[in-house]
Design a protein around this motif. Structure first.
Motif, PDB file in Angstrom:
ATOM      1  N   PRO A  60       0.833  -1.215   0.000  1.00 11.34           N
ATOM      2  CA  PRO A  60       0.000   0.000   0.000  1.00 11.34           C
ATOM      3  C   PRO A  60       0.867   1.264   0.000  1.00 11.34           C
ATOM      4  O   PRO A  60       2.028   1.224   0.406  1.00 11.34           O
ATOM      5  CB  PRO A  60      -0.785  -0.115   1.301  1.00 11.34           C
ATOM      6  N   LEU A  61       0.250   2.351  -0.447  1.00 12.94           N
ATOM      7  CA  LEU A  61       0.996   3.602  -0.533  1.00 12.94           C
ATOM      8  C   LEU A  61       0.074   4.789  -0.276  1.00 12.94           C
ATOM      9  O   LEU A  61      -1.139   4.706  -0.456  1.00 12.94           O
ATOM     10  CB  LEU A  61       1.653   3.733  -1.908  1.00 12.94           C
ATOM     11  N   VAL A  62       0.685   5.879   0.146  1.00 14.82           N
ATOM     12  CA  VAL A  62       0.004   7.161   0.278  1.00 14.82           C
ATOM     13  C   VAL A  62       0.468   8.021  -0.885  1.00 14.82           C
ATOM     14  O   VAL A  62       1.665   8.294  -1.020  1.00 14.82           O
ATOM     15  CB  VAL A  62       0.337   7.861   1.614  1.00 14.82           C
ATOM     16  N   PRO A  63      -0.442   8.452  -1.769  1.00 15.24           N
ATOM     17  CA  PRO A  63      -0.047   9.260  -2.923  1.00 15.24           C
ATOM     18  C   PRO A  63      -0.001  10.745  -2.570  1.00 15.24           C
ATOM     19  O   PRO A  63      -0.202  11.130  -1.412  1.00 15.24           O
ATOM     20  CB  PRO A  63      -1.171   8.968  -3.922  1.00 15.24           C
ATOM     21  N   GLY A  64       0.259  11.559  -3.579  1.00 14.75           N
ATOM     22  CA  GLY A  64       0.120  13.002  -3.404  1.00 14.75           C
ATOM     23  C   GLY A  64       1.416  13.766  -3.289  1.00 14.75           C
ATOM     24  O   GLY A  64       2.228  13.471  -2.417  1.00 14.75           O
ATOM     25  N   TYR A  65       1.609  14.742  -4.189  1.00 19.13           N
ATOM     26  CA  TYR A  65       2.791  15.615  -4.123  1.00 19.13           C
ATOM     27  C   TYR A  65       2.406  17.077  -4.309  1.00 19.13           C
ATOM     28  O   TYR A  65       3.235  17.896  -4.657  1.00 19.13           O
ATOM     29  CB  TYR A  65       3.829  15.198  -5.175  1.00 19.13           C
ATOM     30  N   GLU A  66       1.131  17.406  -4.045  1.00 19.12           N
ATOM     31  CA  GLU A  66       0.636  18.769  -4.253  1.00 19.12           C
ATOM     32  C   GLU A  66      -0.130  19.230  -3.018  1.00 19.12           C
ATOM     33  O   GLU A  66      -1.328  19.475  -3.071  1.00 19.12           O
ATOM     34  CB  GLU A  66      -0.293  18.803  -5.476  1.00 19.12           C
ATOM     35  N   SER A  67       0.550  19.352  -1.897  1.00 21.84           N
ATOM     36  CA  SER A  67      -0.116  19.664  -0.633  1.00 21.84           C
ATOM     37  C   SER A  67       0.354  20.989  -0.069  1.00 21.84           C
ATOM     38  O   SER A  67       1.492  21.413  -0.285  1.00 21.84           O
ATOM     39  CB  SER A  67       0.135  18.544   0.386  1.00 21.84           C
ATOM     40  N   VAL A  68      -0.523  21.634   0.678  1.00 17.62           N
ATOM     41  CA  VAL A  68      -0.190  22.857   1.400  1.00 17.62           C
ATOM     42  C   VAL A  68      -0.830  22.790   2.783  1.00 17.62           C
ATOM     43  O   VAL A  68      -1.875  22.169   2.970  1.00 17.62           O
ATOM     44  CB  VAL A  68      -0.679  24.137   0.664  1.00 17.62           C
ATOM     45  N   GLY A  69      -0.157  23.414   3.733  1.00 22.37           N
ATOM     46  CA  GLY A  69      -0.696  23.401   5.083  1.00 22.37           C
ATOM     47  C   GLY A  69       0.112  24.272   6.014  1.00 22.37           C
ATOM     48  O   GLY A  69       0.985  25.039   5.582  1.00 22.37           O
ATOM     49  N   ARG A  70      -0.153  24.127   7.315  1.00 23.37           N
ATOM     50  CA  ARG A  70       0.477  24.980   8.313  1.00 23.37           C
ATOM     51  C   ARG A  70       1.411  24.172   9.212  1.00 23.37           C
ATOM     52  O   ARG A  70       1.047  23.072   9.663  1.00 23.37           O
ATOM     53  CB  ARG A  70      -0.592  25.668   9.170  1.00 23.37           C
ATOM     54  N   VAL A  71       2.588  24.735   9.461  1.00 24.46           N
ATOM     55  CA  VAL A  71       3.535  24.116  10.380  1.00 24.46           C
ATOM     56  C   VAL A  71       3.002  24.262  11.802  1.00 24.46           C
ATOM     57  O   VAL A  71       2.765  25.376  12.281  1.00 24.46           O
ATOM     58  CB  VAL A  71       4.921  24.776  10.260  1.00 24.46           C
ATOM     59  N   VAL A  72       2.800  23.132  12.464  1.00 18.20           N
ATOM     60  CA  VAL A  72       2.306  23.157  13.843  1.00 18.20           C
ATOM     61  C   VAL A  72       3.396  22.782  14.840  1.00 18.20           C
ATOM     62  O   VAL A  72       3.235  22.955  16.047  1.00 18.20           O
ATOM     63  CB  VAL A  72       1.093  22.221  14.022  1.00 18.20           C
ATOM     64  N   GLU A  73       4.497  22.267  14.333  1.00 15.45           N
ATOM     65  CA  GLU A  73       5.644  21.945  15.193  1.00 15.45           C
ATOM     66  C   GLU A  73       6.901  22.054  14.341  1.00 15.45           C
ATOM     67  O   GLU A  73       6.980  21.457  13.260  1.00 15.45           O
ATOM     68  CB  GLU A  73       5.500  20.530  15.754  1.00 15.45           C
ATOM     69  N   ALA A  74       7.868  22.816  14.794  1.00 14.64           N
ATOM     70  CA  ALA A  74       9.099  23.025  14.038  1.00 14.64           C
ATOM     71  C   ALA A  74      10.296  22.615  14.884  1.00 14.64           C
ATOM     72  O   ALA A  74      10.508  23.135  15.982  1.00 14.64           O
ATOM     73  CB  ALA A  74       9.234  24.486  13.616  1.00 14.64           C
ATOM     74  N   GLY A  75      11.080  21.663  14.375  1.00 15.79           N
ATOM     75  CA  GLY A  75      12.273  21.224  15.079  1.00 15.79           C
ATOM     76  C   GLY A  75      13.313  22.323  15.155  1.00 15.79           C
ATOM     77  O   GLY A  75      13.342  23.246  14.330  1.00 15.79           O
ATOM     78  N   THR A  76      14.195  22.211  16.115  1.00 19.93           N
ATOM     79  CA  THR A  76      15.198  23.257  16.344  1.00 19.93           C
ATOM     80  C   THR A  76      16.173  23.402  15.179  1.00 19.93           C
ATOM     81  O   THR A  76      16.803  24.438  15.023  1.00 19.93           O
ATOM     82  CB  THR A  76      15.986  22.957  17.628  1.00 19.93           C
ATOM     83  N   GLU A  77      16.291  22.371  14.358  1.00 20.12           N
ATOM     84  CA  GLU A  77      17.200  22.401  13.216  1.00 20.12           C
ATOM     85  C   GLU A  77      16.446  22.431  11.885  1.00 20.12           C
ATOM     86  O   GLU A  77      17.047  22.210  10.831  1.00 20.12           O
ATOM     87  CB  GLU A  77      18.131  21.182  13.256  1.00 20.12           C
ATOM     88  N   SER A  78      15.157  22.716  11.916  1.00 19.37           N
ATOM     89  CA  SER A  78      14.331  22.632  10.704  1.00 19.37           C
ATOM     90  C   SER A  78      14.427  23.868   9.825  1.00 19.37           C
ATOM     91  O   SER A  78      14.123  23.807   8.628  1.00 19.37           O
ATOM     92  CB  SER A  78      12.865  22.406  11.092  1.00 19.37           C
ATOM     93  N   GLY A  79      14.781  24.994  10.412  1.00 23.48           N
ATOM     94  CA  GLY A  79      14.822  26.228   9.637  1.00 23.48           C
ATOM     95  C   GLY A  79      13.458  26.840   9.395  1.00 23.48           C
ATOM     96  O   GLY A  79      13.340  27.814   8.639  1.00 23.48           O
ATOM     97  N   ARG A  80      12.422  26.299  10.023  1.00 25.49           N
ATOM     98  CA  ARG A  80      11.058  26.807   9.850  1.00 25.49           C
ATOM     99  C   ARG A  80      10.490  27.217  11.200  1.00 25.49           C
ATOM    100  O   ARG A  80      11.059  26.933  12.256  1.00 25.49           O
ATOM    101  CB  ARG A  80      10.154  25.755   9.192  1.00 25.49           C
ATOM    102  N   ARG A  81       9.324  27.906  11.131  1.00 21.98           N
ATOM    103  CA  ARG A  81       8.690  28.382  12.352  1.00 21.98           C
ATOM    104  C   ARG A  81       7.254  27.866  12.427  1.00 21.98           C
ATOM    105  O   ARG A  81       6.597  27.687  11.401  1.00 21.98           O
ATOM    106  CB  ARG A  81       8.664  29.911  12.374  1.00 21.98           C
ATOM    107  N   GLU A  82       6.795  27.654  13.627  1.00 18.35           N
ATOM    108  CA  GLU A  82       5.393  27.301  13.805  1.00 18.35           C
ATOM    109  C   GLU A  82       4.524  28.428  13.247  1.00 18.35           C
ATOM    110  O   GLU A  82       4.806  29.610  13.434  1.00 18.35           O
ATOM    111  CB  GLU A  82       5.084  27.080  15.289  1.00 18.35           C
TER     112      GLU A  82
END
Length: 313
Positions: A60-82
């Motif tokens: 089985p597989l999860v498809p999809g490469y066209e997604s958008v959403g909100r960061v709800v948790e950002a790791g300290t080394e991720s370079g992103r913000r909640e």
């Protein structure tokens, strides 16, 4: 941590099920997906069971490469913000369920370097950035002069045409055999191929995925012209040699888009130069995913189907 995901358990059998997510590492972000698009190219091949084998393929597989959403948790080394609103080109965070390409889920865990901040004002249209980047990538390396022919007036064909118009020079011509898809052109012509007698195109972009296309389009090239294969093809491609020989034809495969392509189209969209309007024709709640996929693949009036993940369980 768990999420709801579209799971293609086997060809032609899609369910919406709960999956266990891989715990995030310091370089990862957790993104609550707002919208995901359904691809009528690669995802249709996965759904039908006709996708040629390549590394990582399997069910089985999860498809999809066209997604958008909100960061709800950002790791300290991720370079992103909640709180960042981001484009997500897929994820591999589902344990024994393959992420191919893994964006069709209510929540994903993905490296922060893989997501791209986008204006929240774009809403679900931001999911089209993957196709826009694909179109942009296909055009790189082509002749600067005009004279383009584009095969197919789906979303990718329309984005190619819009980028061609944006580049200046003679407007492109688009071939489309389905009258319901022939509408919506701005600044270029859409014609049935039987009505086009021209035989001096410098660049022909095929986004149809038709493996028999080469023998039909090579005779339409000018000498030294190029065919760009920008679709995904389930069968072997072949062509008759004499017409290609007489035209000294070139054939180029446009591979997967790169980060630089995404950044380029994001800039064009943010500047108002490239419009993503008029491309999404259908929207459905994610809970109706099995029906939505069938509509996306079987209804010719559906250019782009968007799944809305806002109703979470």
């Amino acid at each position: 941590m768990k999420a709801l995901a579209v799971i293609l358990e086997k060809p032609r059998h899609i369910v919406l099920g709960e999956v266990e997510l891989t715990p995030p590492a310091p370089a990862d972000v957790v993104v609550d997906i707002a919208f995901s698009g359904i691809s009528t190219g690669t995802e249709r091949l996965l759904w039908s069971g006709r996708m040629p084998h390549f590394p990582g393929m399997g069910y089985p597989l999860v498809p999809g490469y066209e997604s958008v959403g909100r960061v709800v948790e950002a790791g300290t080394e991720s370079g992103r913000r909640e709180g960042d609103f981001v484009f997500v080109p897929g994820a591999r965070c589902y344990g024994d369920v393959r992420g191919l390409f893994g964006g069709a889920a209510s929540r994903v865990v993905v490296p922060g370097s893989r997501v791209t901040p986008v204006p929240e004002s774009l809403g679900d249209r931001a999911s089209l950035l993957a196709l826009a980047a694909t179109a942009y990538h296909a055009r790189q390396g082509s002749a600067a002069e005009g004279g383009d022919l584009i095969i197919g007036h789906g979303v990718l064909g329309r984005l190619l045409a819009r980028l061609s118009v944006l580049a200046g020079g003679p407007p492109p011509v688009v071939w489309e055999t389905n009258p319901r898809r022939a509408v919506g052109a701005v600044g270029y012509d859409v014609v049935d191929p039987s009505q086009d007698e021209r035989g001096n195109y410098r660049t022909i972009y095929d986004v149809s995925g038709d493996p028999t296309i080469l023998d039909r389009v090579i005779p339409r090239l000018t000498r030294g012209g190029e065919v760009v294969l920008a679709g995904f093809y389930e069968g072997q491609l072949a062509f008759t040699f004499p017409p290609a020989f007489m035209r000294e034809a070139r054939i180029r495969v446009a591979a997967e888009w790169r980060e630089t392509d995404l950044e380029a189209v994001r800039s064009l969209v943010e500047a108002g130069a490239l419009s993503l309007d008029g491309l999404i024709t259908h929207r459905e709640a994610a809970v109706t995913a099995p029906d939505a996929y069938r509509t996306a693949f079987e209804d010719p009036s559906c250019l782009k189907m968007i799944l809305d993940w806002s109703a979470r369980s």
